[in-house]
Write an enzyme that holds these catalytic residues in place. Structure first.
Site, short mmCIF file in Angstrom:
data_model
loop_
_atom_site.label_atom_id
_atom_site.label_comp_id
_atom_site.label_asym_id
_atom_site.label_seq_id
_atom_site.Cartn_x
_atom_site.Cartn_y
_atom_site.Cartn_z
CB CYS A 27 -3.87 -5.95 13.30
SG CYS A 27 -2.87 -4.48 13.40
CD GLU A 62 4.29 -6.41 14.71
OE1 GLU A 62 3.37 -6.64 15.51
OE2 GLU A 62 5.47 -6.21 15.08
CE LYS A 84 2.63 -11.59 -1.25
NZ LYS A 84 1.16 -11.41 -1.41
N PRO A 85 3.46 -7.05 -1.74
CG PRO A 85 2.69 -5.47 -3.29
CD PRO A 85 3.79 -6.47 -3.05
CD GLU A 87 -7.82 -10.64 13.53
OE1 GLU A 87 -7.20 -11.61 13.05
OE2 GLU A 87 -7.38 -9.48 13.53
C1 UN1 Z 1 -2.88 -2.86 11.15
O1 UN1 Z 1 -4.11 -2.97 11.12
O2 UN1 Z 1 -2.16 -3.80 10.70
O3 UN1 Z 1 -3.02 1.53 15.22
C2 UN1 Z 1 -2.16 -1.65 11.60
C3 UN1 Z 1 -3.68 1.52 14.18
C4 UN1 Z 1 -2.98 1.88 12.89
C5 UN1 Z 1 -2.24 0.72 12.33
C6 UN1 Z 1 -3.00 -0.58 12.22
N1 UN1 Z 1 -2.08 2.98 13.15
O4 UN1 Z 1 -4.86 1.22 14.16
#
Ligand code: UN1
Length: 509
Positions: A288, A254, A176-177, A397
């Site tokens: 993230c 995550e 599910k994108p 965040e």
């Molecule tokens: C994300 O933002 O969910 O380390 C992943 C990084 C990328 C992945 C980010 N390789 O910034």
């Protein structure tokens, strides 16, 4: 590759209109450019996808792991052959610069390369028994059906971190994108099917958030789902965690980050400025792993802020073209929540890095803007100095182009500050002193630590993941993710010809 313009969910190789609303995936750099019309699924359709996956998984699990590895490898090679067109689609649909989009496509290629090899190494163990003429073994078993729910800030790389190992381990996937990355998801899934992933083994479902919860809850209740993988916000991750917990499942989560960068007194400030610019403002701060706060030692704080302010003011913002540090935000939903963050920043802080705050428009222009901002989700970069540990900007965040700076005296204080927000994804320290590096590593709660590097840009074969509000301790990438997509099965085989009893028939000399 031409992006389809009307997209349905695809279940067991069949287009399914899905029964939900229609959603328009727009180019965030030019909102009048509709990348795809998406027909969203309802809860029943979501469950149908899980049932189709359940059916297809049995046969897929019987395909030898090295052969499944070959399929994953072929997927990677097809992505390689379509690298530029896929990257262009990423740029068009989520507004990443082309260079970043190419990097992201490279990440899925690297991931597939890695798991191609793992197909020949899906090892179990032989374990000594406490009894004579008896042997113990362990085997990795596929979990079964994996539902993968992904955000659109990494619409190619992040899904691949789940999909490649899940398939390699013998699972079927319902993906599910994010709706706002729907065309990219379809293009990627097409390549997987062309590479030999059987239709029902990879199902693509477009659904809004609430329908996903409803469908997932029902599918978990019906025993159709064995693993949920989710990359996205902490808020949604908590809900997924609760839902899975009710069904006795451990998801792979995550989530967000408020990633710190600590500058020791001996930090190379010019390099640190470059790193802060890349990880704070690159991808418009929507990773993230994006930099949240720079925690600078009091001896270097003022010089760093001066240099960083200069660099942020000079940063090229605009259409996601060559040389631009960042382009638009991902989608209107993100722009709205970012604007909320901007309103509390504006109320409590003096902003550096730019002469204005908020959306870049003809009325609020940015000098040197590349292209025309009038039809895109562009925002001024924000640099907030003098941040205190009780400030919202320090604790939460923001998912936008904003970085805070604060200061410290002792390393213990820096570590304490770095841990305070309660996230624990990525943290960086800048120093050439080994003792500082190791003390920092020991004290920091983050799952990933960088030394003299930025907080973003993790490589595709190291464990990726966080603690605290950044996740539930699960790790992706490399061999570590195999524990997410397999379960250990143990076997004991007694060839003694007698009934030996564990704990009761221990052979002693
Ligand atoms: C994300 O933002 O969910 O380390 C992943 C990084 C990328 C992945 C980010 N390789 O910034």
């Amino acid at each position: 590759m031409v992006a389809p313009t009307a997209l349905n969910s695809v279940i067991d190789g069949k287009e399914v209109p899905g029964g939900g609303d229609t959603y328009a995936s727009l180019n965030p750099a030019r909102l009048s450019d509709v990348v795809a019309e998406v027909r969203l699924a309802d809860s029943a359709t979501f469950q149908d996808a899980c049932a189709a996956a359940r059916q297809a998984q049995r046969e897929w699990a019987r395909v030898p792991a090295p052969v499944r590895g070959q399929v994953v490898g072929a997927f990677g090679r097809l992505v390689q052959a379509n690298k530029e067109s896929l990257a262009r689609l990423v740029t068009r649909e989520v507004g990443k610069t082309y260079a970043e989009a190419l990097g992201e496509v490279q990440e899925i290629i690297d991931t597939c390369d890695f798991f191609l090899g793992e197909g020949r190494r899906l090892y179990g163990q032989t374990v000594p028994s406490e009894m004579s003429d008896k042997q113990l073994f362990t085997f990795r078993m596929p979990v079964g059906v994996s539902v993968i729910v992904t955000a659109g800030n990494f619409p190619v790389a992040v899904p691949s971190w789940y999909i490649a190992p899940a398939l390699l381990c013998g699972n079927a996937v319902v993906w599910k994108p994010a709706e706002y990355a729907a065309a990219t998801a379809r293009a990627l899934a097409e390549l997987a099917w062309r590479a030999g992933v059987p239709a029902g083994v990879l199902n693509l479902v477009y659904a809004d958030g609430e329908t996903t919860f409803e469908g997932l809850d029902a599918a978990l209740g019906r025993g159709l789902v064995d693993k949920v993988g989710f990359t996205g916000s902490t808020l949604v991750g908590r809900r997924i965690g609760e839902l899975c917990g009710r069904h006795l499942q451990t998801p792979c989560l995550e989530l967000g980050g408020k990633n710190p960068m600590v500058l020791a007194p001996d930090a190379d400030l010019d390099l640190a400025v470059q790193a802060a610019l890349f990880s704070g403002y690159g991808t418009a701060g929507q990773r993230c792993t994006s930099l949240g706060t720079v925690i600078a030692h009091e001896d270097v704080h003022d010089e760093f802020v001066r240099k960083f302010d200069e660099a942020v003011r000079a940063a090229a913002v605009g259409e996601p073209a060559e040389g631009v540090v960042y382009g638009p935000l991902l989608d209107e939903k993100f722009a709205r929540s970012y604007e909320e963050a901007l309103s509390w920043i504006e109320e409590h802080h003096t902003v550096l890095g730019s002469s204005a705050i908020g959306r870049i428009t003809a009325e609020s222009p940015r000098e040197g803007f590349v292209g025309d901002p009038s039809d895109g989700l562009y925002y001024h970069p924000v640099l907030v100095a003098g941040v205190r540990p009780t400030d919202r900007i320090f604790l939460e965040e923001t998912f936008g182009p904003v970085v805070g700076v604060t200061t410290y005296r002792t390393l213990d204080e820096a570590i304490e500050l770095a841990n305070t927000p309660g996230y624990g994804l990525s943290a960086a320290v800048w120093t050439s002193d080994p003792a500082t590096v190791f003390q920092f590593r020991q004290g920091i709660g983050a799952g990933m630590v960088s030394v003299n590097n930025s907080t973003s840009g993790a490589e595709a074969h190291l464990p990726f993941g966080g603690n605290g509000k950044s996740g539930n301790g699960s790790r992706q990438s490399g061999v570590w993710v195999l524990d997410q997509f397999t379960r250990w099965q143990s076997m004991n085989w007694d060839f003694s010809g007698s009934l030996q009893k564990a704990q009761m028939d221990v052979a002693t000399v």
